[in-house]
Design a protein around this motif. Structure first.
Motif, short mmCIF file in Angstrom:
data_model
loop_
_atom_site.label_atom_id
_atom_site.label_comp_id
_atom_site.label_asym_id
_atom_site.label_seq_id
_atom_site.Cartn_x
_atom_site.Cartn_y
_atom_site.Cartn_z
N ALA A 169 34.00 37.88 35.37
CA ALA A 169 34.60 38.95 34.57
C ALA A 169 34.22 38.82 33.10
CB ALA A 169 36.11 38.93 34.73
N ARG A 170 34.27 37.60 32.60
CA ARG A 170 33.98 37.39 31.18
C ARG A 170 32.52 37.62 30.84
NH1 ARG A 170 37.72 32.63 28.64
NH2 ARG A 170 36.73 33.51 26.80
N THR A 171 31.67 37.52 31.84
CA THR A 171 30.23 37.72 31.60
C THR A 171 29.78 39.11 32.03
OG1 THR A 171 29.75 36.63 33.72
CG2 THR A 171 29.66 35.28 31.72
N GLY A 172 30.72 39.98 32.41
CA GLY A 172 30.39 41.39 32.63
C GLY A 172 30.06 41.83 34.04
N ASP A 173 30.10 40.93 35.03
CA ASP A 173 29.83 41.32 36.41
C ASP A 173 31.16 41.71 37.08
OD1 ASP A 173 28.96 41.72 38.98
OD2 ASP A 173 27.89 39.81 39.16
N PHE A 174 31.64 42.90 36.72
CA PHE A 174 32.99 43.29 37.11
C PHE A 174 33.13 43.58 38.60
CE2 PHE A 174 32.50 44.64 32.61
CZ PHE A 174 33.39 43.72 32.07
N GLN A 175 32.10 44.14 39.22
CA GLN A 175 32.19 44.43 40.65
C GLN A 175 32.34 43.14 41.46
OE1 GLN A 175 32.54 47.32 41.96
NE2 GLN A 175 31.90 48.72 40.35
N GLU A 176 31.50 42.16 41.19
CA GLU A 176 31.58 40.89 41.91
C GLU A 176 32.87 40.16 41.55
OE1 GLU A 176 30.70 37.93 44.57
OE2 GLU A 176 29.75 39.90 44.33
N ALA A 177 33.27 40.26 40.28
CA ALA A 177 34.53 39.62 39.87
C ALA A 177 35.70 40.17 40.68
CB ALA A 177 34.76 39.83 38.38
N ASN A 178 35.73 41.50 40.87
CA ASN A 178 36.82 42.11 41.64
C ASN A 178 36.86 41.60 43.08
OD1 ASN A 178 37.98 43.64 39.60
ND2 ASN A 178 36.55 45.34 39.90
N LYS A 179 35.70 41.41 43.66
CA LYS A 179 35.65 40.86 45.03
C LYS A 179 36.26 39.46 45.07
CE LYS A 179 31.41 43.33 46.34
NZ LYS A 179 29.99 43.16 46.75
N ARG A 180 35.93 38.68 44.06
CA ARG A 180 36.44 37.30 44.02
C ARG A 180 37.95 37.29 43.75
NH1 ARG A 180 32.50 33.11 44.22
NH2 ARG A 180 30.48 34.13 44.47
N PHE A 181 38.40 38.16 42.86
CA PHE A 181 39.83 38.23 42.59
C PHE A 181 40.61 38.66 43.83
CE2 PHE A 181 38.76 38.65 37.94
CZ PHE A 181 39.51 37.56 37.51
N ARG A 182 40.08 39.62 44.57
CA ARG A 182 40.78 40.10 45.77
C ARG A 182 40.92 39.01 46.82
NH1 ARG A 182 37.96 45.05 44.83
NH2 ARG A 182 36.26 44.38 46.20
N ALA A 183 40.00 38.06 46.82
CA ALA A 183 40.01 36.99 47.82
C ALA A 183 41.00 35.88 47.49
CB ALA A 183 38.61 36.41 47.97
N LEU A 184 41.60 35.93 46.30
CA LEU A 184 42.52 34.88 45.88
C LEU A 184 43.88 35.03 46.54
CD1 LEU A 184 41.71 34.89 42.06
CD2 LEU A 184 41.32 32.98 43.59
N LEU A 185 44.56 33.91 46.75
CA LEU A 185 45.94 33.91 47.21
C LEU A 185 46.83 34.06 45.97
CD1 LEU A 185 45.83 31.00 49.82
CD2 LEU A 185 45.84 33.46 50.28
N LYS A 186 47.37 35.25 45.80
CA LYS A 186 48.10 35.57 44.58
C LYS A 186 49.28 34.64 44.35
CE LYS A 186 50.17 39.51 42.19
NZ LYS A 186 50.51 40.94 42.30
N GLY A 187 49.93 34.22 45.42
CA GLY A 187 51.08 33.35 45.26
C GLY A 187 50.76 32.04 44.58
N ILE A 188 49.50 31.62 44.65
CA ILE A 188 49.09 30.34 44.04
C ILE A 188 48.64 30.54 42.59
CG2 ILE A 188 47.39 28.46 44.17
CD1 ILE A 188 47.46 28.71 47.18
N VAL A 189 48.01 31.67 42.30
CA VAL A 189 47.40 31.86 40.97
C VAL A 189 48.23 32.74 40.03
CG1 VAL A 189 45.08 31.51 41.86
CG2 VAL A 189 46.02 33.83 41.75
N LYS A 190 49.38 33.23 40.48
CA LYS A 190 50.14 34.16 39.66
C LYS A 190 50.70 33.52 38.39
CE LYS A 190 54.39 33.44 42.34
NZ LYS A 190 55.37 34.08 43.25
N ASN A 191 50.75 32.20 38.33
CA ASN A 191 51.24 31.53 37.12
C ASN A 191 50.12 31.33 36.09
OD1 ASN A 191 53.90 31.34 38.00
ND2 ASN A 191 53.49 29.44 39.10
N HIS A 192 48.94 31.85 36.39
CA HIS A 192 47.83 31.80 35.44
C HIS A 192 47.71 33.14 34.72
CE1 HIS A 192 46.84 28.51 38.15
NE2 HIS A 192 45.89 28.10 37.34
N PRO A 193 48.01 33.22 33.43
CA PRO A 193 47.78 34.48 32.71
C PRO A 193 46.34 34.98 32.85
CG PRO A 193 49.08 32.99 31.37
CD PRO A 193 48.64 32.20 32.57
N SER A 194 45.39 34.06 32.97
CA SER A 194 43.98 34.47 33.09
C SER A 194 43.73 35.32 34.33
CB SER A 194 43.07 33.24 33.12
OG SER A 194 43.40 32.38 34.19
#
Length: 333
Positions: free
Chosen positions: A267-292
């Protein structure tokens, strides 16, 4: 915690037209949302209550309880410490709440210290039985006290550095990291945080050289590749950026923290489409305490054209991490 929830101050019954101060109104709405386990909404209302009456210990203690429920122990402890400071240690429930939070973090010596402080001040207090049970559970072996204290100190540093790094508070993170390196030289992973804090504090050449040295010692380091990709992207050196991004593009880690790091880097380097795929694959319950997670996922969605989803995620993130609301400039990426 029941009495903390039930202490909403009511208007005097002899008023013809009862007036409920705005702070109490917001507090009541926050408690209602908390009871319904709508924690993001509870934080929103309680934040409004605190803004109306900044020195009300009840509002801040209840807000700390919501943070505890969502696992944001650092935010909870900051509020409780603040209450103890401005009440002159009079709001003694804070000691038990702090003990409970430190126990959740595994910082047993700190949990023991605050539980003992609570019992010293309130031997027959509402939480006295809970504090005694907590001390029984801790049951620290005196022979291991020194090792545990050193481990606890490292964990406190890690937690605090994590908090400042996630909120991009580089000026606060940098001196803490330098202390960590001095106190715990064997804890080498913190050097990656040091490189990032150096870079965004204006020491770009020093940061890049440090990360290159770390990569030389560990050529497959995911963190080194991610940091260097971000550093060269910030410096608009695209060829160098791509070299380190390529090392990440076909990597699919198992650990959620590593998955998040790659998603954020993309995301920070501008590849937003691939970043979205990676974000969707995350388990939100584990990473929700990360503001990033909220910061860069919402930016990626926004840049990819998913405006309503981006806004919804951003609002959720601001509810869970209020400091995000001050970062509107990120939407310009």
């Amino acid at each position: 915690m029941q009495h903390l929830e039930n202490n909403v101050r009511k208007s005097k019954q002899n008023n013809v037209l009862p007036f409920i101060p705005e702070g109490d109104f917001y507090f009541a709405k926050g408690v209602e949302a908390f009871r319904r386990r709508k924690f993001d909404r509870a934080l929103k209302w309680l934040q409004k209550a605190v803004e109306q009456v900044p020195k009300d210990p009840l509002y801040q203690c209840q807000m700390s309880i919501v943070y505890t429920e969502i696992g944001a122990y650092h935010e909870a402890n900051q509020l409780l410490t603040n209450v103890l400071q401005f009440t002159g240690d009079e709001y003694t429930d804070c000691y038990y709440l702090l003990a409970n939070n430190y126990a959740h973090l595994g910082l047993l010596n700190d949990a023991k210290k605050y539980a003992v402080s609570y019992l010293d001040k309130e031997p027959e207090g509402e939480f006295s039985e809970e504090a005694k049970s907590l001390l029984d559970l801790i049951d620290i072996d005196e022979d291991e006290d020194w090792d545990l204290e050193e481990e606890d100190e490292l964990l406190i540093y890690q937690e605090t550095v994590f908090y400042h790094m996630e909120n991009m508070e580089w000026d606060k993170a940098l001196p803490l990291i330098e202390e960590m390196i001095t106190l715990f030289p064997e804890h080498t992973p913190v050097n990656h945080d040091y490189a990032q804090a150096l870079f965004f504090s204006g020491f770009q050449e020093k940061a890049i050289q440090l990360e290159l040295d770390l990569l030389r010692d560990e050529p497959n380091s995911l963190v080194s590749h991610a940091n260097l990709a971000i550093f060269y992207n910030e410096m608009e050196q695209k060829a160098e950026r791509e070299k380190y991004l390529q090392a990440l593009q076909n990597v699919y880690p198992i650990q959620e923290q590593q998955k998040l790091r790659i998603a954020v880097t993309l995301a920070r380097t501008g590849d937003f489409q691939e970043a979205n795929k990676r974000f969707r694959a995350l388990l939100k319950g584990i990473v929700k305490n990360h503001p990033s997670y909220y910061r860069w996922y919402s930016v990626s969605l926004y840049q990819a054209g998913a405006l309503s989803s981006a806004l919804a995620l951003w609002k959720e993130g601001c509810g869970r991490h209020p400091k995000l609301a001050k970062e509107e400039g990120l939407w310009k990426h």
